[in-house]
Design a protein around this motif. Structure first.
Motif, PDB file in Angstrom:
ATOM      1  N   LEU A 244      -2.448   0.274  -4.168  1.00 10.03           N
ATOM      2  CA  LEU A 244      -1.479   1.370  -3.764  1.00 10.03           C
ATOM      3  C   LEU A 244      -2.188   2.587  -3.172  1.00 10.03           C
ATOM      4  O   LEU A 244      -2.921   3.372  -3.873  1.00 10.03           O
ATOM      5  N   LYS A 245      -1.688   2.883  -2.141  1.00 18.47           N
ATOM      6  CA  LYS A 245      -2.207   4.266  -1.471  1.00 18.47           C
ATOM      7  C   LYS A 245      -1.096   5.561  -1.474  1.00 18.47           C
ATOM      8  O   LYS A 245      -1.586   6.524  -1.504  1.00 18.47           O
ATOM      9  N   SER A 246       0.136   5.225  -1.477  1.00 17.10           N
ATOM     10  CA  SER A 246       0.867   6.165  -1.528  1.00 17.10           C
ATOM     11  C   SER A 246       2.191   5.740  -2.267  1.00 17.10           C
ATOM     12  O   SER A 246       2.637   4.703  -2.136  1.00 17.10           O
ATOM     13  N   LEU A 247       2.925   6.839  -2.929  1.00 20.12           N
ATOM     14  CA  LEU A 247       3.991   6.340  -3.601  1.00 20.12           C
ATOM     15  C   LEU A 247       4.968   7.745  -3.686  1.00 20.12           C
ATOM     16  O   LEU A 247       4.530   8.830  -3.859  1.00 20.12           O
TER      17      LEU A 247
ATOM     18  N   LEU B 150       1.253  11.183  -3.268  1.00 26.43           N
ATOM     19  CA  LEU B 150       2.322  11.138  -4.322  1.00 26.43           C
ATOM     20  C   LEU B 150       3.231  12.237  -4.150  1.00 26.43           C
ATOM     21  O   LEU B 150       3.028  13.202  -4.016  1.00 26.43           O
TER      22      LEU B 150
ATOM     23  N   GLN C  33       0.698  -1.144   0.039  1.00 21.76           N
ATOM     24  CA  GLN C  33      -0.037   0.030  -0.033  1.00 21.76           C
ATOM     25  C   GLN C  33       0.779   1.287  -0.033  1.00 21.76           C
ATOM     26  O   GLN C  33       0.586   2.541  -0.540  1.00 21.76           O
ATOM     27  N   HIS C  34       2.131   1.061   0.471  1.00 24.01           N
ATOM     28  CA  HIS C  34       2.952   2.265   0.667  1.00 24.01           C
ATOM     29  C   HIS C  34       4.567   1.979   0.014  1.00 24.01           C
ATOM     30  O   HIS C  34       4.854   1.046   0.502  1.00 24.01           O
TER      31      HIS C  34
ATOM     32  N   SER D  67      -6.904   5.131  -6.258  1.00 24.26           N
ATOM     33  CA  SER D  67      -6.607   4.551  -4.944  1.00 24.26           C
ATOM     34  C   SER D  67      -5.602   5.294  -4.207  1.00 24.26           C
ATOM     35  O   SER D  67      -5.509   5.379  -3.025  1.00 24.26           O
ATOM     36  N   ILE D  68      -4.623   5.878  -5.028  1.00 24.64           N
ATOM     37  CA  ILE D  68      -3.450   6.622  -4.424  1.00 24.64           C
ATOM     38  C   ILE D  68      -3.959   7.974  -4.000  1.00 24.64           C
ATOM     39  O   ILE D  68      -4.711   8.663  -4.174  1.00 24.64           O
TER      40      ILE D  68
ATOM     41  N   HIS E 171      -3.649   3.590 -10.742  1.00 24.74           N
ATOM     42  CA  HIS E 171      -3.745   3.743  -9.315  1.00 24.74           C
ATOM     43  C   HIS E 171      -4.342   5.183  -9.066  1.00 24.74           C
ATOM     44  O   HIS E 171      -4.677   5.493  -7.951  1.00 24.74           O
TER      45      HIS E 171
END
Length: 315
Positions: free
Chosen positions: A267-270, A298, A238-239, A294-295, A291
């Motif tokens: 995926l929630k954070s990139l 960023l 997810q991160h 969902s993300i 994503h």
């Protein structure tokens, strides 16, 4: 004698939900150390918090060696016997405190870089003093080469300790740099028996590489990541954080990383720097677009790419 904060914690634990108190102090090492001295019950409660990610509390080499000595003490008896036979090291006679818990089982956030550094420091302190045949004194270059070989052997035993349990880790921080022992002495998680079982709960992954000296780490890092890529669940991460800093060709690694980003399902954070060349920008943006629903966080360390990526996510 307990400090005032520890006394307050005792009151809170006795009157409120324990998990709420733990969340409040989990990064306060002084208070955590005070709490483990209250009584056995508190010790059993707060030792796992201290060992969730023990390396984040370490700021100097001496304590890093002490922490690694504790891990050495946690080795299975057959591995301790190997150390005794191979290097005449009797682990149970170390000056470090006895182990009263299986500390390694409490680790939930795995960090490769400080572990490898601790291993090298420990090997230098405990193994580098061994003389060669005919009692010759090693020069510094020879000693470094010997330490690398010994670290390579110790990797196997520490790897078994940390990755042969199953369902253990929630996050992985895999960071390689030029200061580690060299490509042949890097711990390869995927070489450990039953390692996949230890990765099934990983939902946070940090991947980093700093390689600017003459030694080329790219091939071995690419190989190691391909193993991780196959092992990590596509729906769990997810991160994700990526930081690649090298001028060496890493086109294969770039493709693998972009494919990995695209393959994730939640995926929630990139957070990443621009690790790809211009001709791979479209592939990265296509992966990012997967994503867009969902993300929620960023960050890309390049102004032009960040602007185009944000526009893509908002469109």
């Amino acid at each position: 004698m307990l400090d005032n904060k520890a006394s307050i914690i005792i009151f809170l634990v006795n009157n409120y939900e324990c998990n709420e108190v733990i969340n409040f102090i989990e990064n306060d090492i002084k208070t955590l150390y005070s709490c483990i001295r209250v009584n056995r019950s508190f010790c059993r409660t707060f030792i796992p918090i201290l060992w969730k990610n023990p390396f984040k509390f370490i700021s100097d080499d001496k304590r890093l060696v002490q922490l690694f000595s504790t891990l050495i003490r946690c080795l299975h008896q057959i591995d301790k016997k190997w150390l005794e036979n191979e290097y005449s090291i009797q682990v149970d006679k170390f000056h470090t405190s006895k182990v009263y818990f299986k500390y390694h089982t409490f680790i939930k956030d795995f960090e490769l870089n400080p572990l490898q550094r601790a291993m090298r420091l420990w090997a230098t302190e405990h193994l580098a003093g061994k003389k060669g045949k005919n009692d010759q004194i090693y020069d510094s270059s020879t000693k470094r080469r010997i330490i690398r070989k010994k670290v390579n052997k110790i990797n196997h035993h520490i790897g078994n300790l940390l990755f042969n349990k199953g369902g253990q880790y929630g996050s992985l921080n895999i960071y390689y740099n030029d200061l580690l022992s060299g490509p042949r002495s890097l711990l390869d998680i995927c070489a450990i028996k039953n390692y996949k079982q230890s990765l099934v709960d990983v939902n946070k992954l940090s991947l980093g590489l700093f390689n600017k000296n003459s030694m080329n780490l790219i091939p071995i890092i690419t190989y190691n990541f391909q193993g991780l890529q196959n092992a990590l669940s596509k729906n769990n991460i997810q991160h994700l954080q990526i930081l690649i800093n090298t001028q060496k060709d890493h086109s294969v690694l770039t493709g693998d990383l972009i494919d990995f980003i695209q393959s994730q399902g939640q995926l929630k954070s990139l957070s990443t720097n621009v690790f790809w060349k211009a001709d791979a920008t479209k592939s990265f943006l296509d992966a990012l677009k997967m994503h867009s629903t969902s993300i929620t966080f960023l960050r890309i360390e390049d102004e032009d790419i960040s602007n185009s990526s944000n526009q893509l996510l908002l469109s």
